[in-house]
Design an enzyme around this catalytic site. Structure first.
Site, PDB file in Angstrom:
ATOM      1  N   PHE A 159       0.805  -1.220   0.000  1.00 11.96           N
ATOM      2  CA  PHE A 159       0.000   0.000   0.000  1.00 11.96           C
ATOM      3  C   PHE A 159       0.838   1.270   0.000  1.00 11.96           C
ATOM      4  O   PHE A 159       0.353   2.335  -0.383  1.00 11.96           O
ATOM      5  CB  PHE A 159      -0.954   0.016   1.213  1.00 11.96           C
ATOM      6  CG  PHE A 159      -0.286   0.359   2.521  1.00 11.96           C
ATOM      7  CD1 PHE A 159      -0.007   1.678   2.852  1.00 11.96           C
ATOM      8  CD2 PHE A 159       0.079  -0.628   3.430  1.00 11.96           C
ATOM      9  CE1 PHE A 159       0.617   2.009   4.057  1.00 11.96           C
ATOM     10  CE2 PHE A 159       0.703  -0.312   4.633  1.00 11.96           C
ATOM     11  CZ  PHE A 159       0.970   1.012   4.942  1.00 11.96           C
ATOM     12  N   LYS A 183      -1.182  -7.141  -9.271  1.00 13.93           N
ATOM     13  CA  LYS A 183      -2.159  -7.268  -8.170  1.00 13.93           C
ATOM     14  C   LYS A 183      -1.764  -6.202  -7.140  1.00 13.93           C
ATOM     15  O   LYS A 183      -0.896  -6.413  -6.299  1.00 13.93           O
ATOM     16  CB  LYS A 183      -2.094  -8.681  -7.568  1.00 13.93           C
ATOM     17  CG  LYS A 183      -3.360  -9.158  -6.878  1.00 13.93           C
ATOM     18  CD  LYS A 183      -3.892  -8.254  -5.785  1.00 13.93           C
ATOM     19  CE  LYS A 183      -3.132  -8.367  -4.493  1.00 13.93           C
ATOM     20  NZ  LYS A 183      -3.534  -7.332  -3.490  1.00 13.93           N
ATOM     21  N   GLU A 186      -5.047  -3.652  -1.942  1.00 13.96           N
ATOM     22  CA  GLU A 186      -6.488  -3.355  -1.903  1.00 13.96           C
ATOM     23  C   GLU A 186      -6.784  -2.074  -1.119  1.00 13.96           C
ATOM     24  O   GLU A 186      -7.893  -1.568  -1.138  1.00 13.96           O
ATOM     25  CB  GLU A 186      -7.253  -4.549  -1.306  1.00 13.96           C
ATOM     26  CG  GLU A 186      -6.910  -4.911   0.138  1.00 13.96           C
ATOM     27  CD  GLU A 186      -5.679  -5.828   0.280  1.00 13.96           C
ATOM     28  OE1 GLU A 186      -4.721  -5.685  -0.488  1.00 13.96           O
ATOM     29  OE2 GLU A 186      -5.699  -6.670   1.199  1.00 13.96           O
ATOM     30  N   SER A 236       5.167  -6.985   3.319  1.00 15.98           N
ATOM     31  CA  SER A 236       5.704  -7.302   4.644  1.00 15.98           C
ATOM     32  C   SER A 236       6.459  -8.635   4.607  1.00 15.98           C
ATOM     33  O   SER A 236       6.205  -9.488   3.744  1.00 15.98           O
ATOM     34  CB  SER A 236       4.555  -7.375   5.647  1.00 15.98           C
ATOM     35  OG  SER A 236       3.677  -8.403   5.263  1.00 15.98           O
ATOM     36  N   CYS A 291       9.568   1.652   3.297  1.00 14.34           N
ATOM     37  CA  CYS A 291      10.439   0.541   3.672  1.00 14.34           C
ATOM     38  C   CYS A 291      11.859   1.016   3.877  1.00 14.34           C
ATOM     39  O   CYS A 291      12.679   0.318   4.453  1.00 14.34           O
ATOM     40  CB  CYS A 291      10.411  -0.533   2.603  1.00 14.34           C
ATOM     41  SG  CYS A 291      11.118   0.040   1.079  1.00 14.34           S
ATOM     42  N   GLU A 391       9.216  -4.163  13.073  1.00 14.85           N
ATOM     43  CA  GLU A 391       8.898  -3.077  12.147  1.00 14.85           C
ATOM     44  C   GLU A 391       7.572  -2.450  12.583  1.00 14.85           C
ATOM     45  O   GLU A 391       6.551  -3.132  12.665  1.00 14.85           O
ATOM     46  CB  GLU A 391       8.766  -3.619  10.716  1.00 14.85           C
ATOM     47  CG  GLU A 391       8.472  -2.514   9.713  1.00 14.85           C
ATOM     48  CD  GLU A 391       8.286  -3.025   8.286  1.00 14.85           C
ATOM     49  OE1 GLU A 391       7.589  -4.035   8.086  1.00 14.85           O
ATOM     50  OE2 GLU A 391       8.850  -2.396   7.373  1.00 14.85           O
TER      51      GLU A 391
HETATM   52  P1  NAD Z   1       1.398  -6.670   2.971  1.00 13.98           P
HETATM   53  O1  NAD Z   1       2.420  -7.738   3.040  1.00 13.98           O
HETATM   54  O2  NAD Z   1       0.287  -6.689   3.954  1.00 13.98           O
HETATM   55  O3  NAD Z   1       0.697  -6.663   1.518  1.00 13.98           O
HETATM   56  C1  NAD Z   1       1.466  -6.680   0.334  1.00 13.98           C
HETATM   57  C2  NAD Z   1       0.653  -7.358  -0.761  1.00 13.98           C
HETATM   58  O4  NAD Z   1       0.406  -8.715  -0.397  1.00 13.98           O
HETATM   59  C3  NAD Z   1      -0.709  -6.715  -0.997  1.00 13.98           C
HETATM   60  O5  NAD Z   1      -0.953  -6.692  -2.378  1.00 13.98           O
HETATM   61  C4  NAD Z   1      -1.669  -7.650  -0.266  1.00 13.98           C
HETATM   62  O6  NAD Z   1      -2.948  -7.697  -0.849  1.00 13.98           O
HETATM   63  C5  NAD Z   1      -0.992  -8.999  -0.379  1.00 13.98           C
HETATM   64  N1  NAD Z   1      -1.245  -9.855   0.783  1.00 13.98           N
HETATM   65  C6  NAD Z   1      -1.458  -9.461   2.067  1.00 13.98           C
HETATM   66  N2  NAD Z   1      -1.613 -10.536   2.868  1.00 13.98           N
HETATM   67  C7  NAD Z   1      -1.501 -11.636   2.086  1.00 13.98           C
HETATM   68  C8  NAD Z   1      -1.561 -13.040   2.332  1.00 13.98           C
HETATM   69  N3  NAD Z   1      -1.771 -13.516   3.544  1.00 13.98           N
HETATM   70  N4  NAD Z   1      -1.393 -13.874   1.293  1.00 13.98           N
HETATM   71  C9  NAD Z   1      -1.158 -13.406   0.053  1.00 13.98           C
HETATM   72  N5  NAD Z   1      -1.093 -12.085  -0.243  1.00 13.98           N
HETATM   73  C10 NAD Z   1      -1.256 -11.201   0.757  1.00 13.98           C
HETATM   74  O7  NAD Z   1       2.192  -5.280   3.021  1.00 13.98           O
HETATM   75  P2  NAD Z   1       1.581  -3.825   3.131  1.00 13.98           P
HETATM   76  O8  NAD Z   1       1.048  -3.629   4.502  1.00 13.98           O
HETATM   77  O9  NAD Z   1       0.713  -3.532   1.965  1.00 13.98           O
HETATM   78  O10 NAD Z   1       2.904  -2.936   2.927  1.00 13.98           O
HETATM   79  C11 NAD Z   1       3.772  -2.590   3.970  1.00 13.98           C
HETATM   80  C12 NAD Z   1       4.945  -3.547   4.049  1.00 13.98           C
HETATM   81  O11 NAD Z   1       5.646  -3.569   2.812  1.00 13.98           O
HETATM   82  C13 NAD Z   1       5.985  -3.118   5.087  1.00 13.98           C
HETATM   83  O12 NAD Z   1       6.416  -4.270   5.760  1.00 13.98           O
HETATM   84  C14 NAD Z   1       7.107  -2.538   4.247  1.00 13.98           C
HETATM   85  O13 NAD Z   1       8.393  -2.591   4.845  1.00 13.98           O
HETATM   86  C15 NAD Z   1       7.042  -3.403   3.050  1.00 13.98           C
HETATM   87  N6  NAD Z   1       7.668  -2.773   1.888  1.00 13.98           N
HETATM   88  C16 NAD Z   1       8.878  -3.243   1.500  1.00 13.98           C
HETATM   89  C17 NAD Z   1       9.521  -2.655   0.438  1.00 13.98           C
HETATM   90  C18 NAD Z   1      10.865  -3.144  -0.001  1.00 13.98           C
HETATM   91  O14 NAD Z   1      11.313  -2.712  -1.047  1.00 13.98           O
HETATM   92  N7  NAD Z   1      11.520  -4.036   0.728  1.00 13.98           N
HETATM   93  C19 NAD Z   1       8.927  -1.578  -0.252  1.00 13.98           C
HETATM   94  C20 NAD Z   1       7.677  -1.139   0.169  1.00 13.98           C
HETATM   95  C21 NAD Z   1       7.063  -1.749   1.245  1.00 13.98           C
END
Ligand code: NAD
Length: 505
Positions: A159, A183, A186, A236, A291, A391
């Site tokens: 997000f 994808k 959401e 994450s 991140c 985090e």
């Molecule tokens: P998230 O892991 O909750 O979601 C990321 C994606 O995975 C979304 O599209 C979501 O719909 C999907 N998703 C969520 N739960 C899932 C599941 N159980 N099974 C399959 N798909 C699932 O992350 P977020 O809250 O949207 O974003 C924040 C996180 O992203 C933080 O931890 C941040 O550090 C990380 N991030 C990392 C980088 C990097 O380059 N390392 C860059 C941006 C964000």
């Protein structure tokens, strides 16, 4: 924006983009999307089913043979056009990011710029795809290598950067000759449709770029489908691990970028004004939802007091409010649930015994009723505390004091995450030793957020990245292509007669 996603101000219905147009989904599950500054519903987004994913995969698979054989210059020209269109519409895109994510407009615009730079890099794809050639590797025998597309690629994005992170992926995937399914998160899904519209306007054939909205249901369908060749994930760490494991078990190429705890090490000889400016920007910019945000300060020797003297007044002056007001420094968090989670970490840190020097829980926000939380600064934290280990992904900075440079290095190296880190010092030897010895993927020297430019590659170490390759830049080209090596001999060689022993050149 296209048919289903109306202008900002109305409640948009955000659906899928398949085979060149917005499509109604088979699924009847929907989720609400909120304007994070006002807390009001601004859109609803469909939660795609396996049948919706199948429709996108059919389109992407059907488009693959034609697109992968399209001359590389024509593919590059789509990127040149896309660059122009993003520049034309960047104010509209920034407003969309600010509404759904909450970050301040100037910050949203900056994230578009960093994504645009990947498009600019992809404009050079003919050069990037040049292979290697050796003539006369044996008598009358030549060898050359080429990089070919891997097939249908999937991007799953978080997000916090609804524009930039998809742009880390699809410009290179597509210009390398693959087809792509995005994808998006959401929580802020509308930008994805904007990319689909602009790519279509740029002349991309239907089916090459598709968007499937939704949650884990859509993700898991994509991870298990044999038609998918490669998966790029950013999000994450727990989800990154799941995606990496599932997709690789299903035979796919995967890069899964995860979470972070980024340390900024302040040496006693640092320019404290520079360090304090860096810390407020990198700790509280985008409400800490980056991140590469700095979340841990490591104060070495007697640096803590002079640093605090500079840092505290700067935190005091931060302007927090609706991101549509460009005078603000920091906007709201993404959802009420996330704001509450970050706030609960402040309670936890206090209970664990860290000293709360600035308390975001008490900060009054006057201009908007959304998901705001003020900046927080902990001092005297220790390495076993949850506020240091985990985090938080919000506007919370946690300071640990250590006696020596070696202790600082050890602390950073012992942490499970290894995305980014920085050192602030005037000493070249300390900086060089830090850059060489630190177990982290991206390092800044007097630079707090060392996000590599588009012609380098981005990626962390340890539990911040699962897979072998970083994202975008030269590593991105390698990820979205596979190597083929051809060894050839022409008829005079054949006229020499058959050879039944192992060729040794
Ligand atoms: P998230 O892991 O909750 O979601 C990321 C994606 O995975 C979304 O599209 C979501 O719909 C999907 N998703 C969520 N739960 C899932 C599941 N159980 N099974 C399959 N798909 C699932 O992350 P977020 O809250 O949207 O974003 C924040 C996180 O992203 C933080 O931890 C941040 O550090 C990380 N991030 C990392 C980088 C990097 O380059 N390392 C860059 C941006 C964000």
């Amino acid at each position: 924006m296209a048919q289903k996603a109306a202008k900002i101000g109305k409640i948009r219905s955000v659906t899928n983009w398949i085979n060149g147009a917005c499509r109604d989904a088979a699924s009847d599950r929907w989720a609400d999307v909120f304007d994070s500054a006002t807390g009001e519903k601004c859109a609803e987004v469909v939660m795609s089913s396996a049948a919706d994913v199948d429709a996108a995969l059919q389109a992407a698979s059907a488009a693959l043979p034609g697109w992968s054989r399209t001359p590389v210059l024509r593919r590059a020209r789509i990127m040149f056009k896309l660059k122009e269109l993003i520049e034309r519409d960047r104010a509209e895109i920034a407003a969309l990011i600010t509404q759904e994510h909450g970050k301040v407009l100037h910050d949203a615009d900056g994230s578009i710029q960093r994504g645009l730079e990947v498009v600019e890099f992809a404009c050079g794809i003919p050069h990037l795809l040049k292979g290697e050639y050796n003539d006369q590797v044996g008598t009358g025998v030549d060898t050359y290598s080429m990089r070919q597309p891997v097939g249908v690629c999937v991007g799953i994005t978080p997000f916090n950067f609804p524009a930039m992170v998809p742009l880390w992926m699809f410009p290179l995937a597509i210009s390398c000759g693959n087809t792509f399914i995005l994808k998006p998160s959401e929580k802020d899904p509308s930008c994805a449709l904007k990319w689909a519209e602009l790519l279509t306007e740029a002349g991309l054939p239907p089916g090459v770029f598709n968007v499937v909205q939704g949650d884990h249901v859509a993700v898991n369908s994509l991870l298990s489908d044999a038609r998918v060749s490669a998966v790029s994930f950013v999000g994450s760490t727990p989800v990154a691990e799941h995606v990496y494991k599932t997709a690789s078990e299903n035979g796919k190429r995967v890069q899964a970028l995860g979470g972070a705890k980024n340390h900024l090490v302040v040496m006693p000889d640092a320019d404290m004004d520079q360090a304090a400016d860096a810390l407020v920007g990198a700790g509280y910019g985008s409400a800490g939802e980056r991140c590469m945000a700095i979340s841990a300060i490591v104060a070495v020797g007697d640096s803590a007091e002079p640093l605090l003297e500079k840092l505290l007044p700067r935190i005091e002056k931060l302007k927090i409010g609706n991101g549509l007001n460009n005078d603000n420094d920091m906007g709201p968090l993404i959802t009420a649930e996330h704001r509450d989670k970050v706030r609960s970490y402040i309670d936890i840190g206090e209970e664990e015994g860290a000293k709360v020097l600035v308390d975001g829980r008490t900060h009054e926000i006057t201009d908007s009723p959304g998901y705001f939380l003020g900046p927080t600064l902990f001092d005297h934290a220790s390495r076993d505390m949850r506020v240091y280990q985990e985090e938080i992904f919000g506007p919370v900075l946690t300071m640990i004091r250590v006696d020596t440079f070696d202790e600082a290095i050890q602390l950073v190296n012992d942490h499970e995450y290894g995305n980014g880190t920085a050192i602030f010092t005037r000493d070249g030897d300390a900086a060089r030793e830090f850059a060489n010895g630190i177990q982290v993927g991206m390092v800044g020297v007097n630079v707090p957020i060392p996000v590599p430019l588009a012609f380098h590659s981005f990626g962390g170490w340890k539990r911040s990245l699962f897979g072998d390759m970083s994202i975008y830049g030269p590593e991105g080209v390698r990820f979205y292509t596979r190597l083929k090596t051809v060894t050839s001999r022409w008829p005079t060689g054949i006229r020499a007669g058959a050879d039944f022993s192992m060729p040794t050149m």
